[in-house]
Scaffold this active site. Structure first.
Site, mmCIF file in Angstrom:
data_model
loop_
_atom_site.group_PDB
_atom_site.id
_atom_site.type_symbol
_atom_site.label_atom_id
_atom_site.label_comp_id
_atom_site.label_asym_id
_atom_site.label_seq_id
_atom_site.Cartn_x
_atom_site.Cartn_y
_atom_site.Cartn_z
ATOM 1 N N ALA A 196 0.835 -1.201 0.000
ATOM 2 C CA ALA A 196 0.000 0.000 0.000
ATOM 3 C C ALA A 196 0.869 1.250 0.000
ATOM 4 C CB ALA A 196 -0.936 -0.014 1.209
ATOM 5 N N THR B 12 0.055 3.979 -2.869
ATOM 6 C CA THR B 12 -0.728 5.007 -3.551
ATOM 7 C C THR B 12 -1.875 5.523 -2.698
ATOM 8 O OG1 THR B 12 -0.200 3.961 -5.666
ATOM 9 C CG2 THR B 12 -2.005 5.535 -5.659
ATOM 10 N N GLU B 13 -2.077 6.845 -2.736
ATOM 11 C CA GLU B 13 -3.168 7.509 -2.034
ATOM 12 C C GLU B 13 -3.942 8.373 -3.022
ATOM 13 O OE1 GLU B 13 -0.666 7.877 2.183
ATOM 14 O OE2 GLU B 13 -1.566 9.665 1.274
ATOM 15 N N PRO B 14 -5.112 8.889 -2.619
ATOM 16 C CA PRO B 14 -5.885 9.723 -3.542
ATOM 17 C C PRO B 14 -5.091 10.892 -4.126
ATOM 18 C CG PRO B 14 -7.241 9.130 -1.664
ATOM 19 C CD PRO B 14 -5.875 8.620 -1.373
ATOM 20 N N GLY C 173 0.388 9.613 -6.155
ATOM 21 C CA GLY C 173 0.652 8.562 -7.116
ATOM 22 C C GLY C 173 2.150 8.446 -7.310
ATOM 23 N N SER C 174 2.640 9.060 -8.371
ATOM 24 C CA SER C 174 4.078 9.080 -8.605
ATOM 25 C C SER C 174 4.807 9.952 -7.593
ATOM 26 C CB SER C 174 4.366 9.584 -10.032
ATOM 27 O OG SER C 174 3.763 8.750 -11.004
ATOM 28 N N GLY D 95 -13.262 -7.916 -37.089
ATOM 29 C CA GLY D 95 -14.445 -7.686 -36.255
ATOM 30 C C GLY D 95 -14.576 -8.700 -35.138
ATOM 31 N N GLU E 153 3.357 -0.143 -10.928
ATOM 32 C CA GLU E 153 4.789 -0.268 -10.609
ATOM 33 C C GLU E 153 5.596 0.907 -11.153
ATOM 34 O OE1 GLU E 153 5.654 -2.615 -8.550
ATOM 35 O OE2 GLU E 153 3.647 -3.466 -8.633
#
Length: 393
Positions: free
Chosen positions: A135, A137-139, A142-143, A353, A376
């Site tokens: 864990a 990443t947060e709201p 990110g980077s 198609g 990642e």
């Protein structure tokens, strides 16, 4: 020589040791038997294939990186990449489960953990039933890891965590989550620490599952920590230096993303080649038309280039040749994931198609391919890493 035989000959003549070749063949047979039949159903029903945990664990595929001294298979990066490549030919979702606990538990413990942590957690992981998550990443993070808002406050012999993380892969099914939280205010990424959190701890919860374009069947959710009390001995590495831990494990994990991308691309090529032989237009199989042949050839050229880059990078890690490894890992992740996106898109085009319909696996493969360019570390971040290494000389 058939295409599959040609690829096999190339791989045998590269640098693989005998145990690598045996592993590839065993995983290929397992994937054909257990993964291929359920790949479409996993995607269609967005179902976590829990039954694969025991199958992968019994083969040592969940815990591949655990050293033999702690009861594990003692696999290397080349082995992990082989496993992910072979499984991803049928299902990227299943490939993500293989070696799942590497980034969330094995690698951080192996490189930054105490001997006591190694004996306990690596020993538990070696049993082949442990699913983990990481864990970061947060709201609003990110980077830009330095803007992390999750906080950990020391309270006696514990740390109390409060905060929110998003896009946590395997979060709802993980026994342990490696959580990154700020323990002090520092410049940039300084002051961030890492904690191994047992998901049965009071105050931990998961939000609703994310609705994703691809890798369906792999649960992703936000997670919440409200006064989650974690024993002080569950801190991984020195206090405030977890960003270094994060970068080390990401460097080692990025080639495995490349391996998944290579396997996904090869699976799409195999599907497109078989279809081109069967699909008849103008009274001839479309495989006889030069335009299709050129497409197939380019798809294989690009995939083989990614494969060679991948295993050259894995060999560097296995020989502990760390000079330039970080840049090479970023190159592999970036190039292979770009190739997978291009190749799966072209595979859909070969199907015409029919490729746009969910009746054929190339549609799923194209959706799955996109995530490899994002997680990642986005491919834009990988290019920054590569350029900075170049400019440093």
């Amino acid at each position: 020589m058939a295409l599959s035989s040609l690829i096999g000959e190339i791989m045998r003549n590269y640098h693989f040791q005998e145990h690598h070749q045996i592993l590839r063949e065993e995983v290929r047979k397992m994937a054909e038997r257990h993964v291929a039949p359920i790949a479409s159903e996993i995607d269609e029903n967005n179902r976590f294939p829990e039954e694969l945990i025991a199958i992968f664990g019994d083969m040592g595929l969940l815990q591949l990186w655990v050293p033999e001294e702690y009861g594990g298979p003692g696999g290397d990066l080349t082995s992990v990449c082989i496993v992910k490549e072979e499984i991803a030919k049928y299902s990227e979702s299943a490939a993500l489960l293989a070696g799942n606990n590497s980034i969330g538990l094995i690698l951080p413990i192996l490189y930054c953990g105490s001997e006591e942590q190694k004996r306990y957690y690596l020993g538990e992981s070696a049993k082949g039933r442990t699913v983990t998550a990481v864990a970061i990443t947060e709201p609003d993070t990110g980077s830009d890891v330095s803007s992390m808002k999750t906080r950990a406050v020391k309270d006696g012999d514990s740390w109390v965590l409060n905060g929110q993380k998003i896009y946590i892969t395997f979060g709802p099914v993980a026994q342990y989550i490696l959580v990154f939280a700020r323990t002090s205010e520092g410049k940039g990424a300084d002051g961030i620490s890492a904690f191994l959190m047992d998901t049965s701890t009071p105050g931990f919860s998961c939000g609703p599952e994310d609705r994703k374009m691809g890798i369906r069947g792999v649960p992703n959710t936000p997670i919440y920590m409200e006064d989650v009390r974690i024993p002080a001995e569950n801190m991984i590495g020195p206090e405030g230096e977890a960003f270094k831990t994060c970068m080390r494990i990401l460097d080692l994990n990025r080639p495995t993303v490349g391996a998944t991308a290579v396997g996904l691309a090869q699976g799409a090529i195999d599907q497109a080649t078989a279809y081109a032989k069967e699909r008849v237009q103008f009274k001839r199989p479309i495989a006889e038309f030069q335009g299709i042949q050129f497409m197939l050839a380019d798809m294989q050229i690009q995939t083989e280039a990614a494969r060679c880059m991948l295993y050259d990078c894995a060999r560097m890690a296995d020989r502990e040749e760390w000079n330039g490894f970080s840049a090479k890992a970023s190159m592999v992740k970036c190039f292979a994931s770009d190739v997978a996106m291009k190749v799966t898109t072209d595979a859909v085009q070969v199907f015409g198609g029919a490729g746009y319909m969910r009746d054929f696996p190339v549609e799923r493969m194209m959706r799955d391919a996109k995530i490899n360019q994002i997680f990642e570390g986005t491919n834009q971040i990988q290019r920054l890493i590569i350029a900075r290494h170049m400019l440093k000389g």
